[in-house]
Motif scaffolding. Structure first.
Motif: not given
Length: 373
Positions: A135-145, A147-149, A213-216, A264-274
């Motif tokens: 999972g970490t290798s996918i996060l690094v290759s797809e630049n999810y870490i 760029d949190p947006t 489709n919330l795979t990220h 909780l922080i990431l979930s609130v940011l994704t659903f409540g903000f993004g």
């Protein structure tokens, strides 16, 4: 006339190793049937559905990307792929059990309770480590870490790369394989309900992230959770070999709380903000868009309830450990007091009370005075 004596011997009980080897052979034959089906033209079309990933889309090269890209989406045929890799997970589970864990169990001579917990931690620690690294290798290759947006940008994430889809397929296959393992490993009846709840929570959240489709976001939260769980199970393995080992549990306790807060922080940011500020907030099954208020509240509520449930279990676990530690401490103090009292009583018998010589002693000043008079 000779009379035959009835044998009182009970029929031989099947050993744990025999049961594991027996069901592993059956499952291996089933998996080989699908692989052999790829070799014949008549059965190849059906076997491909089970072995390879389905629903791929090829995006031609553009000015931004010079190479063609193959992306995937989900469909009903994924159930066949999940079934095949569930068989593979059962085989790998049996290999780890027979060639690694059972050999260690024979050397350590664990009790029945420790034996089952050691097997559970051994299997899960191997799976968590593998999933964290992948999972970490996918996060690094797809630049999810970096760029949190990207967790909510360009939603819906209906088209995902090969590595991402294969990761989710294997995750679902692994947790589905845990149900037949309850029978294969002869799980106790009192532990079956706890295990079913445990497995069901994983399947509910992983399948929810995959289908909505919330795979990220799901990948980030899974890697975070798996790392904390890996630390717990590897600490428990060290604890079984040396019961004085407690450092791993202390580090796990800190990271567990931080992991829940970060989830909780990431979930609130994704659903409540993004996603709440996205332009397209209409339900559309054809494009896979589920970004509506009801879905956002339901998903966020399920995440919060799961985190609260885990914290409640964690607090009960820590309170139980604290009670055991506090109850064992007075016993050790009592033993020290009894041993000190025993030493003191021996001194009293030899030299008198509190180490002084009594009036009946031959060396007391009073007796010497009487003798001189």
């Amino acid at each position: 006339m000779a009379i035959r004596k009835k044998s009182n011997k009970n029929p031989p009980v099947l050993s744990h190793e025999f049961i594991v080897q027996n069901h592993a052979d059956i499952v291996s034959c089933m998996a080989m049937i699908f692989l052999l089906g790829l070799m014949f033209e008549i059965t190849a079309k059906a076997a491909v559905i089970f072995v390879t990933l389905q629903y791929n889309v090829t995006i031609p090269a553009t000015e931004q990307s010079a190479e063609t890209i193959s992306l995937y989406y989900y469909g009903i045929k994924d159930l066949a792929t999940i079934f095949f890799y569930m068989l593979v997970a059962i085989i790998i589970h049996a290999i780890i059990q027979e060639y690694v864990l059972d050999k260690i169990n024979r050397k350590m001579h664990f009790s029945k309770t420790k034996h089952s917990k050691f097997n559970e931690s051994g299997q899960l620690s191997a799976f968590y480590l593998f999933s964290c690294v992948w999972g970490t290798s996918i996060l690094v290759s797809e630049n999810y870490i970096s760029d949190p947006t990207s967790l909510w940008r360009d939603y819906p994430h209906a088209l995902i790369p090969f590595q991402m889809k294969f990761f989710y397929i294997l995750q679902l296959a692994y947790w589905f394989h845990a149900f037949p393992e309850l029978y294969f490993q002869k799980t106790k009846k009192e532990d079956i309900f706890r295990q079913i709840v445990y497995i069901g929570l994983y399947l509910f959240h992983i399948a929810g992230a995959y289908l909505l489709n919330l795979t990220h976001l799901g990948l980030v939260l899974l890697v975070l959770h798996y790392f904390v769980e890996f630390l717990f199970h590897i600490s428990r393995l060290f604890y079984f070999s040396d019961e004085k080992y407690q450092k791993g549990f202390s580090l796990w306790a800190v990271l567990f709380v931080l992991g829940r807060l970060l989830t909780l922080i990431l979930s609130v940011l994704t659903f409540g903000f993004g996603l709440a500020r996205a332009e397209d907030q209409q339900l559309n099954f054809s494009t896979g868009n589920f970004n509506i208020l009801a879905v956002r509240i339901s998903v966020l509520a399920s995440i919060c309830m799961t985190q609260a449930f885990m914290m409640w279990k964690f607090i009960n676990f820590q309170l139980r450990r604290w009670r055991e530690h506090s109850s064992s401490q007075p016993q050790s103090v009592k033993k020290k007091f009894v041993s000190a009292k025993g030493k003191n009583s021996r001194k009293e018998r030899e030299n008198g009370i509190n180490g002084t010589v009594t009036s009946n002693g031959a060396d007391s000043p009073r007796s010497r005075k009487d003798k001189s008079s």
